[in-house]
Design an enzyme around this catalytic site. Structure first.
Site, short mmCIF file in Angstrom:
data_model
loop_
_atom_site.label_atom_id
_atom_site.label_comp_id
_atom_site.label_asym_id
_atom_site.label_seq_id
_atom_site.Cartn_x
_atom_site.Cartn_y
_atom_site.Cartn_z
N ASN A 195 6.89 9.64 -2.46
CA ASN A 195 6.46 8.26 -2.71
C ASN A 195 5.33 8.16 -3.73
O ASN A 195 5.19 7.15 -4.40
CB ASN A 195 6.06 7.57 -1.40
CG ASN A 195 5.23 8.44 -0.51
OD1 ASN A 195 5.64 9.52 -0.12
ND2 ASN A 195 4.04 7.97 -0.17
N SER A 235 14.80 2.46 4.36
CA SER A 235 14.00 1.29 4.75
C SER A 235 14.36 0.11 3.85
O SER A 235 14.39 0.25 2.62
CB SER A 235 12.51 1.63 4.61
OG SER A 235 11.74 0.49 4.90
N HIS A 291 12.78 -2.65 2.91
CA HIS A 291 11.85 -3.29 1.97
C HIS A 291 11.58 -2.48 0.71
O HIS A 291 10.88 -2.94 -0.19
CB HIS A 291 10.54 -3.68 2.67
CG HIS A 291 9.63 -2.55 3.01
ND1 HIS A 291 8.44 -2.35 2.35
CD2 HIS A 291 9.68 -1.60 3.97
CE1 HIS A 291 7.81 -1.31 2.90
NE2 HIS A 291 8.55 -0.84 3.88
N CYS A 343 -8.51 6.10 2.06
CA CYS A 343 -9.83 5.96 2.68
C CYS A 343 -9.83 6.74 4.00
O CYS A 343 -9.15 6.38 4.94
CB CYS A 343 -10.13 4.49 2.92
SG CYS A 343 -11.85 4.26 3.29
C1 LIG Z 1 8.77 8.27 1.77
C2 LIG Z 1 8.51 7.21 2.79
N1 LIG Z 1 8.89 7.38 4.06
C3 LIG Z 1 8.70 6.47 5.00
C4 LIG Z 1 8.06 5.28 4.73
C5 LIG Z 1 7.84 4.28 5.81
O1 LIG Z 1 8.73 3.21 5.70
P1 LIG Z 1 8.40 1.83 6.44
O2 LIG Z 1 7.31 1.17 5.66
O3 LIG Z 1 9.69 1.07 6.39
O4 LIG Z 1 8.01 2.17 7.82
C6 LIG Z 1 7.62 5.05 3.41
C7 LIG Z 1 6.87 3.82 3.08
O5 LIG Z 1 6.10 3.78 2.15
C8 LIG Z 1 7.85 6.02 2.43
O6 LIG Z 1 7.46 5.86 1.16
#
Ligand SMILES: Cc1ncc(COP(=O)(O)O)c(C=O)c1O
Length: 394
Positions: free
Chosen positions: A150, A198, A200, A325
């Site tokens: 991410n 996910s 969103h 943080c």
């Molecule tokens: C790689 C990764 N895994 C899991 C998540 C968690 O997803 P959610 O926000 O739907 O719980 C995120 C959210 O930023 C993510 O980037």
């Protein structure tokens, strides 16, 4: 002030077509899919359409898809359900750069007595493959490795890794939350048993997630309740959001097939090349070739990421920093630390994440605004003054 949104790895705008698909499920078709009457039953049919749309995005069968509340729930379910299925195995593996949805879970499992291996990465964010294979054992219950990071967008070779792990009879989970909709995914070309998505992150609504469970995979439900999702995840369905997620998955597949992500990649490269050419002392965090097309993480040495974000915010530009943080002080993220990014660079790291909505005008605007911001901040930075003095005396 116009918002220039380059924080699409944090969350994305809900596509207009997604919203329109969802709206009837609030006011008109609000029945409970578990009800015996036709009014509720028709909602159940809409959920099955959504299930097929999500399955098509990743090459799965519809009955291998279970819906839940978010990517975090999918990750937790995948791991806990597998551990419950293999109660005698006490070793689990992941990488040092996972999202907290896996990282914190693994840390908590370590406290519960599991033997946990966190596989290191190199300076480009690539997984240490030798270390990984050396640590697989008969006692390993589950491997969890993210498809795309991410923060840096770096991709792990999930297809190859999962096939090799599967040959050893070990369950393989991948967190594909950032990968889905940005690169093609076909579970049939992998040995992946469990995969998290996910809503969103792909222009669907928040609060809705997906867990793919390959047919035949051992699975003990994590959320126990009603018979929803064929008993694999209890709880009344978030109908409107599931319909929205289905539509978002359908659109994501069409966009990938049309090659839309190539346009995103071109804009990302324009942004990255210009910023790195125009601003001195910049570093790219992560493997330049092997990464998501929408993400760039650039370290602006000798300045603080938070100060950059605040000044970008004054121009309506949304991005993220590479710090978190921790107990009141700003620490470089665990991802940048695992990659060994120097302190002065990790602190000034900014992630820009684009989407199909990003325009060239927006990218040009950011290219215009960033260099003077860095210049101004460096003039105020004691680290920069020190670095300049060292460079002059060298
Ligand atoms: C790689 C990764 N895994 C899991 C998540 C968690 O997803 P959610 O926000 O739907 O719980 C995120 C959210 O930023 C993510 O980037």
């Amino acid at each position: 002030m116009n918002v220039v949104y380059l924080d699409n790895n944090a969350t994305t705008k809900v596509d207009r077509a997604v919203l329109e698909a969802m709206l009837p499920y609030f006011e008109e078709q609000y029945g409970n899919p578990s009800s015996m009457h036709t009014f509720g039953g028709s909602v159940g049919e809409a959920i099955e359409t959504a299930r097929q749309q999500v399955a098509d995005l990743i090459g799965a069968n519809a009955d291998e898809i279970i819906f839940n509340s978010c990517g975090t729930e999918s990750d937790n379910t995948a791991i806990q359900a597998t551990l419950a299925s293999y109660p005698d195995k006490r070793h689990i593996i992941t990488s040092r750069v996972e999202h907290p949805a896996i990282k914190s879970l693994y840390e908590s499992l370590a406290k519960d007595g599991y033997r946990v291996t966190f596989v290191p990465v190199d300076g480009d964010g690539n997984l240490d493959l030798d270390y990984f294979y050396d640590h697989l054992s008969e006692d390993t219950a589950v491997v969890s490795l993210m498809w795309a990071n991410n923060e840096t967008g770096v991709l792990f070779p999930i297809e190859e890794l999962s096939r090799n792990v599967k040959e050893r009879g070990i369950a393989f989970h991948t967190d594909a939350v950032q990968a889905a909709g940005k690169i093609p995914i076909d579970v049939n070309h992998t040995g992946v048993d469990l995969l998290s998505l996910s809503g969103h992150k792909l222009h669907g609504p928040k609060g809705v997630g997906v867990l793919y469970i390959r047919k035949g995979t051992k699975f003990s439900p994590f959320m126990i309740g009603g018979h929803q999702e064929k008993g694999r995840r209890g709880g009344t369905e978030n109908t409107a959001s599931l319909v929205g997620l289905g539509k978002a998955a359908e659109l994501a597949r069409e966009h990938l097939e049309r090659g839309d992500m190539e346009c995103v990649r071109e804009l990302r490269d324009k942004l990255e090349n210009n910023l790195m050419d125009q601003v001195s002392h910049t570093l790219l965090n992560g493997n330049r070739e092997n990464r998501l097309p929408n993400t760039t993480s650039i370290a602006f040495e000798y300045v603080e990421g938070e100060s950059i974000l605040l000044m970008l915010n004054e121009h309506g530009i949304c991005a993220s920093s590479g710090s978190a943080c921790t107990s009141g002080s700003l620490e470089p993220s665990h991802v940048l630390r695992a990659m060994g990014v120097p302190f002065t660079a990790a602190h000034g790291s900014i992630r820009f994440s684009l989407s199909g909505y990003t325009t060239e005008d927006e990218v040009d605007f950011v290219i215009e605004k960033v260099p003077p911001i860095i210049e101004r901040l460096r003039q105020m930075s004691p680290f920069w003054q020190e670095a300049v003095e060292k460079m002059q005396s060298a």
